[in-house]
Design a protein around this motif. Structure first.
Motif, short mmCIF file in Angstrom:
data_model
loop_
_atom_site.label_atom_id
_atom_site.label_comp_id
_atom_site.label_asym_id
_atom_site.label_seq_id
_atom_site.Cartn_x
_atom_site.Cartn_y
_atom_site.Cartn_z
N PHE A 315 0.85 -1.19 0.00
CA PHE A 315 0.00 0.00 0.00
C PHE A 315 0.88 1.24 0.00
CE2 PHE A 315 -2.64 2.82 3.03
CZ PHE A 315 -3.25 3.49 1.98
N LEU A 316 0.47 2.26 -0.76
CA LEU A 316 1.23 3.50 -0.87
C LEU A 316 0.27 4.66 -1.07
CD1 LEU A 316 3.96 5.12 -1.54
CD2 LEU A 316 3.39 4.63 -3.94
N VAL A 317 0.50 5.75 -0.37
CA VAL A 317 -0.11 7.03 -0.74
C VAL A 317 0.90 7.75 -1.61
CG1 VAL A 317 -1.00 9.24 0.04
CG2 VAL A 317 -1.61 7.16 1.26
N GLY A 318 0.59 7.88 -2.91
CA GLY A 318 1.55 8.33 -3.89
C GLY A 318 1.35 9.76 -4.33
N PRO A 319 1.84 10.09 -5.53
CA PRO A 319 1.69 11.45 -6.05
C PRO A 319 0.24 11.91 -6.07
CG PRO A 319 3.19 10.16 -7.42
CD PRO A 319 2.58 9.21 -6.44
N SER A 320 0.05 13.22 -5.87
CA SER A 320 -1.29 13.83 -5.83
C SER A 320 -2.13 13.26 -4.70
CB SER A 320 -2.02 13.66 -7.17
OG SER A 320 -1.27 14.23 -8.22
N ASP A 321 -1.46 12.72 -3.67
CA ASP A 321 -2.14 12.19 -2.49
C ASP A 321 -3.09 11.05 -2.84
OD1 ASP A 321 -2.05 12.62 0.34
OD2 ASP A 321 -4.12 13.29 0.26
N THR A 322 -2.77 10.32 -3.90
CA THR A 322 -3.62 9.21 -4.34
C THR A 322 -3.16 7.90 -3.71
OG1 THR A 322 -4.09 10.26 -6.47
CG2 THR A 322 -4.39 7.87 -6.34
N PRO A 323 -4.05 7.17 -3.04
CA PRO A 323 -3.68 5.85 -2.52
C PRO A 323 -3.61 4.81 -3.65
CG PRO A 323 -5.97 6.32 -1.98
CD PRO A 323 -5.42 7.55 -2.64
N TRP A 324 -2.60 3.97 -3.60
CA TRP A 324 -2.40 2.88 -4.56
C TRP A 324 -2.19 1.59 -3.80
CZ3 TRP A 324 -1.77 3.12 -10.02
CH2 TRP A 324 -1.76 4.41 -10.57
N VAL A 325 -2.64 0.49 -4.39
CA VAL A 325 -2.36 -0.84 -3.86
C VAL A 325 -1.93 -1.73 -5.02
CG1 VAL A 325 -3.26 -2.88 -2.69
CG2 VAL A 325 -4.00 -0.62 -1.97
N ALA A 326 -0.85 -2.49 -4.82
CA ALA A 326 -0.44 -3.55 -5.75
C ALA A 326 -0.54 -4.86 -5.01
CB ALA A 326 0.98 -3.31 -6.25
N TRP A 327 -1.07 -5.91 -5.65
CA TRP A 327 -1.24 -7.18 -4.95
C TRP A 327 -1.10 -8.36 -5.90
CZ3 TRP A 327 -5.30 -4.11 -6.42
CH2 TRP A 327 -6.37 -4.71 -7.11
N SER A 328 -0.86 -9.52 -5.30
CA SER A 328 -0.82 -10.78 -6.02
C SER A 328 -2.11 -11.54 -5.74
CB SER A 328 0.38 -11.63 -5.59
OG SER A 328 0.37 -12.89 -6.22
N ASP A 329 -2.75 -12.00 -6.83
CA ASP A 329 -4.08 -12.61 -6.74
C ASP A 329 -4.08 -13.87 -7.60
OD1 ASP A 329 -6.86 -13.21 -6.99
OD2 ASP A 329 -7.36 -11.10 -6.67
#
Length: 419
Positions: A315-329
């Motif tokens: 989980f990351l709060v990235g540029p422009s204060d946008t939250p991002w999630v990367a996951w394995s599914d």
């Protein structure tokens, strides 16, 4: 890109990557490998100075790996990038450092600057006396450059169960660890999988998963949060809003939380929910702390009806204060089959996009892609790194590291081999 420079020549598995970026734009990655020197698990690091440059040859992140014995493993590194090239790393190790700290698992820490990496030191100054294990390290730097770490301990100062410890540096020196979960001395429940974040005023937030039964929570795992303010530790807040009602559900467990600080010092948390242990489906949820009332609601990022098991995520709060999630599914989402594949989603304003697949070979391969790490890219986008068993450009059947870059929420470059 392939991150690990030995990908085409080695037979080692490269896993558990952790990615961070300096304020000046240099990317760093740390990872765990199975065959750097004597065949045990060691932790390595590499850097990419500019987007046009290749990745540097790996360096030993845990210099103890040069001298340890077979089976003295160093695993699960967590990296934090600071200003002017300063790199901080914490990892789990059962290396006794030549008999100095005992043969149980402890949390080690090292600093790096350019090509110079410090000798690892234990974070927990009780290492000489404990015989239980320390696991799940997470480390973060505050605005002054001091470090804050959390980890799970077993059979430590609070008895023969799993509890959460926290320590910080003052002028670069680690202080005595503190017990985070206030019921630690009285219960036998499991408190595990912590994460830590620090806001702009120095307030520390720790989140973790616990099956401590109090206030009608039941014996399933729920997500807890606690803050350390100038006056000390606050009371515990429950993050998942269904904590008192989901104990009888078919998928009751809420585990693996991660915490980030957004603009205005707003606390945001992501976790794995709708989980049944040894089951075949789980999902991800997001929440933010509605000051001053705690966590009152949550938003699903994925749904168990369309996903498989979430084996790992970042989980990351990235540029422009946008939250991002990367996951394995490992669900057959978009026809990707039932192997693990890497997906991302972004949630500006708490409105989450549909899952996006970031490697096109997912629909034709049967290889597990696992353990994503995520960080802002030097170009203002997002970078995701992960471990894959994919055999491409003669990388072989071992696991190697790949990285992909997003120049916008739905514009991803092709993955390239990192290591």
């Amino acid at each position: 890109f392939v991150v690990n420079s030995t990908a085409t020549t080695d037979a080692a598995d490269d896993v558990s990557p952790s990615l961070c970026v300096e304020p000046g734009g240099v990317l760093h990655v740390g990872w765990q490998t199975s065959d750097a020197f004597v065949g045990d698990q060691d932790v390595l690091t590499s850097a990419n100075a500019t987007p046009a440059d290749g990745w540097e040859p790996f360096a030993m992140l845990g210099l103890n790996g040069l001298f340890d014995a077979f089976g003295e493993d160093d695993v699960a590194p967590d990296l934090e990038c600071g200003a002017a090239g300063l790199l901080s790393a914490a990892w789990q190790s059962n290396d006794d450092l030549g008999g100095a700290i005992g043969a149980d698992d402890d949390i080690l820490h090292a600093l790096g600057l350019g090509k110079v990496i410090s000798r690892p030191v234990p974070v927990d100054d009780g290492f000489q006396f404990d015989t239980g294990g320390d696991f799940d390290p997470r480390v973060v730097a505050d605005a002054t450059g001091e470090l804050h770490a959390v980890w799970t301990t077993y059979d430590g100062p609070t008895g023969a169960d799993f509890d959460i410890l926290y320590a910080r540096t003052t002028n670069g020196i680690w202080a005595d660890p503190e017990v985070v979960n206030p019921w630690a001395a009285a219960d036998t429940a499991s408190d595990t999988q912590p994460d830590v974040a620090v806001d702009s005023s120095g307030v520390v937030t720790v989140v973790w998963a616990s099956n401590h039964d109090s206030g009608g929570l039941g014996s399933d795992f729920d997500v807890m949060s606690i803050r350390k303010e100038a006056s000390g530790w606050t009371g515990v807040e429950v993050v998942n809003p269904d904590a008192t009602t989901d104990n009888g559900d078919a998928r009751p467990e809420d585990v693996g939380p991660q915490v980030e600080i957004a603009f205005g010092d707003v606390v945001q948390v992501v976790w794995v929910d709708n989980l049944v242990f040894m089951g075949v489906a789980s999902s991800l949820s997001w929440s933010q702390r509605d000051l001053p009332g705690g966590f009152s609601s949550s938003t699903p990022i994925t749904f168990p009806s369309v996903s498989g098991n979430i084996s790992s995520y970042e989980f990351l709060v990235g540029p422009s204060d946008t939250p991002w999630v990367a996951w394995s599914d490992n669900g057959d989402l978009y026809g990707t089959g039932f192997d693990g594949d890497i997906f991302v989603a972004s949630g500006p304003g708490g409105v989450w996009s549909s899952p996006l697949l970031i490697h096109a070979n997912a629909t034709i391969d049967a290889d597990n892609d696992l353990g994503p790490g995520i960080a802002p890219s030097p170009t203002g986008g997002i970078d995701v790194v992960w471990s894959s068993g994919r055999d491409s450009i003669t990388t072989g059947a071992d696991r190697d590291l790949w990285i992909a870059r997003a120049n916008g929420p739905f514009s991803w470059e092709d993955p390239v081999l990192l290591h």
